[in-house]
Scaffold this motif. Structure first.
Motif, PDB file in Angstrom:
ATOM      1  N   ALA A  34       0.831  -1.205   0.000  1.00 55.18           N
ATOM      2  CA  ALA A  34       0.000   0.000   0.000  1.00 55.18           C
ATOM      3  C   ALA A  34       0.864   1.254   0.000  1.00 55.18           C
ATOM      4  CB  ALA A  34      -0.927  -0.008   1.205  1.00 55.18           C
ATOM      5  N   VAL A  35       1.944   1.236   0.780  1.00 57.27           N
ATOM      6  CA  VAL A  35       2.832   2.404   0.826  1.00 57.27           C
ATOM      7  C   VAL A  35       3.528   2.606  -0.513  1.00 57.27           C
ATOM      8  CG1 VAL A  35       4.912   3.343   1.896  1.00 57.27           C
ATOM      9  CG2 VAL A  35       3.168   2.248   3.320  1.00 57.27           C
ATOM     10  N   VAL A  36       4.033   1.520  -1.086  1.00 61.44           N
ATOM     11  CA  VAL A  36       4.780   1.625  -2.345  1.00 61.44           C
ATOM     12  C   VAL A  36       3.884   2.139  -3.464  1.00 61.44           C
ATOM     13  CG1 VAL A  36       5.975   0.311  -4.130  1.00 61.44           C
ATOM     14  CG2 VAL A  36       6.468  -0.133  -1.716  1.00 61.44           C
ATOM     15  N   VAL A  56      13.173  -8.844  -1.076  1.00 61.38           N
ATOM     16  CA  VAL A  56      14.112  -8.056  -1.890  1.00 61.38           C
ATOM     17  C   VAL A  56      13.403  -6.862  -2.516  1.00 61.38           C
ATOM     18  CG1 VAL A  56      15.576  -8.105  -3.947  1.00 61.38           C
ATOM     19  CG2 VAL A  56      15.610 -10.030  -2.352  1.00 61.38           C
ATOM     20  N   ALA A  57      12.191  -7.097  -3.043  1.00 59.75           N
ATOM     21  CA  ALA A  57      11.428  -5.999  -3.654  1.00 59.75           C
ATOM     22  C   ALA A  57      11.119  -4.909  -2.640  1.00 59.75           C
ATOM     23  CB  ALA A  57      10.133  -6.538  -4.260  1.00 59.75           C
ATOM     24  N   ALA A  99      12.620  -1.095  -2.774  1.00 62.49           N
ATOM     25  CA  ALA A  99      11.615  -0.046  -2.994  1.00 62.49           C
ATOM     26  C   ALA A  99      11.777   1.122  -2.038  1.00 62.49           C
ATOM     27  CB  ALA A  99      10.212  -0.627  -2.850  1.00 62.49           C
ATOM     28  N   ALA A 100      12.573   0.951  -0.997  1.00 66.09           N
ATOM     29  CA  ALA A 100      12.687   2.001   0.022  1.00 66.09           C
ATOM     30  C   ALA A 100      13.173   3.316  -0.581  1.00 66.09           C
ATOM     31  CB  ALA A 100      13.618   1.540   1.144  1.00 66.09           C
ATOM     32  N   VAL A 101      14.207   3.262  -1.413  1.00 70.23           N
ATOM     33  CA  VAL A 101      14.767   4.494  -1.978  1.00 70.23           C
ATOM     34  C   VAL A 101      13.785   5.161  -2.944  1.00 70.23           C
ATOM     35  CG1 VAL A 101      16.635   5.461  -3.378  1.00 70.23           C
ATOM     36  CG2 VAL A 101      17.143   3.751  -1.619  1.00 70.23           C
ATOM     37  N   PRO A 102      13.257   4.449  -3.960  1.00 66.54           N
ATOM     38  CA  PRO A 102      12.284   5.104  -4.846  1.00 66.54           C
ATOM     39  C   PRO A 102      11.054   5.624  -4.120  1.00 66.54           C
ATOM     40  CG  PRO A 102      13.045   3.034  -5.802  1.00 66.54           C
ATOM     41  CD  PRO A 102      13.547   3.064  -4.398  1.00 66.54           C
ATOM     42  N   VAL A 103      10.565   4.863  -3.133  1.00 67.64           N
ATOM     43  CA  VAL A 103       9.370   5.299  -2.406  1.00 67.64           C
ATOM     44  C   VAL A 103       9.653   6.569  -1.623  1.00 67.64           C
ATOM     45  CG1 VAL A 103       7.852   4.710  -0.482  1.00 67.64           C
ATOM     46  CG2 VAL A 103       8.267   3.051  -2.292  1.00 67.64           C
ATOM     47  N   THR A 141      18.182   2.437 -10.788  1.00 66.77           N
ATOM     48  CA  THR A 141      18.687   1.089 -10.513  1.00 66.77           C
ATOM     49  C   THR A 141      17.828   0.381  -9.478  1.00 66.77           C
ATOM     50  OG1 THR A 141      20.937   1.806 -11.021  1.00 66.77           O
ATOM     51  CG2 THR A 141      20.684  -0.225  -9.751  1.00 66.77           C
ATOM     52  N   TRP A 142      17.474   1.108  -8.414  1.00 65.80           N
ATOM     53  CA  TRP A 142      16.650   0.508  -7.370  1.00 65.80           C
ATOM     54  C   TRP A 142      15.301   0.071  -7.921  1.00 65.80           C
ATOM     55  CZ3 TRP A 142      19.048  -0.572  -2.980  1.00 65.80           C
ATOM     56  CH2 TRP A 142      20.157   0.174  -2.617  1.00 65.80           C
TER      57      TRP A 142
END
Length: 338
Positions: A77-79, A272-273, A277-281, A315-316
């Protein structure tokens, strides 16, 4: 009549997940057909809406006693909410007025400044993710307030302010320094849904010295804030969050139907996903925050982060998408869940 009713009930039950229909669909349709045969008739609008809402509720429901499913649903939901907010912002700005082309901006600059050489045009993006363009010219030119006014008016701009001020510029000639008289000007204008803000300075006397730059102008053009930007940003955030939860719920149901080895592969891929996803999110949510906190009324557009502050998310994102694809391949059911 019975066949038509059964077909209608089957269509309404499409709101439920396939796994739920496989377990209880026949029983539900039989019960509803019996009720219709007893004289209650087919489903009313209220009953149809009730079936659809109950089906959607089932799609949002997570498997019991599966804490990892809840964690995955929140992360999904966050992503998707973060990317949905970005998509909503972009969609909102599509309703704003279009900025003139580079050629049109250069033509306006040449008419204002009297410099025939092509000016530099820089395309920018404000903290609210709105577009903007800066046309800048430096060179040899005399000063004419009427020329600036006439050029703006001829191009359809309505001048809202025009100020001149006298000043001086310190310049060095053969080891000596000399103060040269300078005229400074600032101007603002509007045209339809666009705003314009410009400034410049012109050396009005050089005591016979040759100067390579006697004038400098910079003119910024950007659209007024579109009314749809903030609402669509919020709507995109909500829609993305709901979609993320739905995807996670469906994924959790698929996992229950797979073998242990495939569940392990899918779980690792999801981890892993989520990590990648932390950086793009973070980058998307930071942008959404700037959109919502931006001063209303589309004042002079400002940019919060310089290019060196931009977060590289390419890349992320690619790694995260590959991990999601691996998880889907591992958990994908043998037949699609409608």
């Amino acid at each position: 009549m019975t066949d038509r009713l059964e077909l209608r009930y089957q269509r309404l039950l499409r709101a439920y997940p396939r796994s739920y229909r496989d377990r209880r669909g026949t029983e539900m349709i039989t019960t509803m057909l019996d009720m219709a045969a007893a004289g209650r008739g087919g489903p009313t609008r209220g009953q149809a809406l009730h079936l659809i809402l109950c089906g959607l509720r089932q799609r949002f429901r997570l498997p019991a006693r599966r804490p990892l499913a809840w964690v995955g649903a929140v992360l999904a939901a966050v992503v998707l909410g973060a990317f949905g907010a970005t998509a909503g912002t972009w969609l909102g700005w599509q309703t704003a007025a279009s900025i003139p082309s580079d050629g049109e901006l250069r033509a306006l600059n040449a008419a204002m400044t009297g410099m025939p050489a092509p000016a530099a045009v820089y395309r920018e993006r404000s903290a609210m993710q709105g577009p903007g363009a800066l046309v800048r010219a430096d060179g040899i030119s005399d000063y004419s307030a009427e020329r600036v006014r006439a050029a703006l008016t001829a191009d359809g701009w309505r001048i809202t302010s025009f100020r001149e001020a006298q000043g001086a510029m310190l310049a060095g000639f053969d080891g000596d320094e000399e103060q040269l008289p300078v005229t400074n000007l600032t101007y603002t204008a509007t045209r339809g849904g666009l705003k314009l803000d410009g400034n410049g300075w012109v050396v009005t006397g050089s005591a016979g010295h040759e100067l390579t730059v006697r004038a400098s102008y910079g003119t910024e053009v950007w659209p007024r804030e579109a009314a749809a930007v903030r609402p669509l940003t919020v709507a995109g955030l909500i829609a993305g969050a709901l979609a993320g939860w739905l995807v996670a719920a469906a994924f959790a149901c698929w996992l229950r139907e797979t073998g242990r080895s495939r569940r392990w592969v899918a779980t690792v891929a999801c981890a892993v996903a989520g990590a990648t996803a932390a950086v793009p999110v973070y980058a998307q949510l930071r942008g959404a925050y700037q959109v919502m906190m931006y001063a209303k009324g589309s004042p002079y557009p400002y940019i919060v982060y310089s290019p060196s502050d931009e977060i590289a998310t390419g890349t992320w994102t690619v790694v995260g998408l590959l991990a999601v694809a691996a998880a889907l391949v591992a958990a994908w059911p043998r037949r699609l869940d409608g």
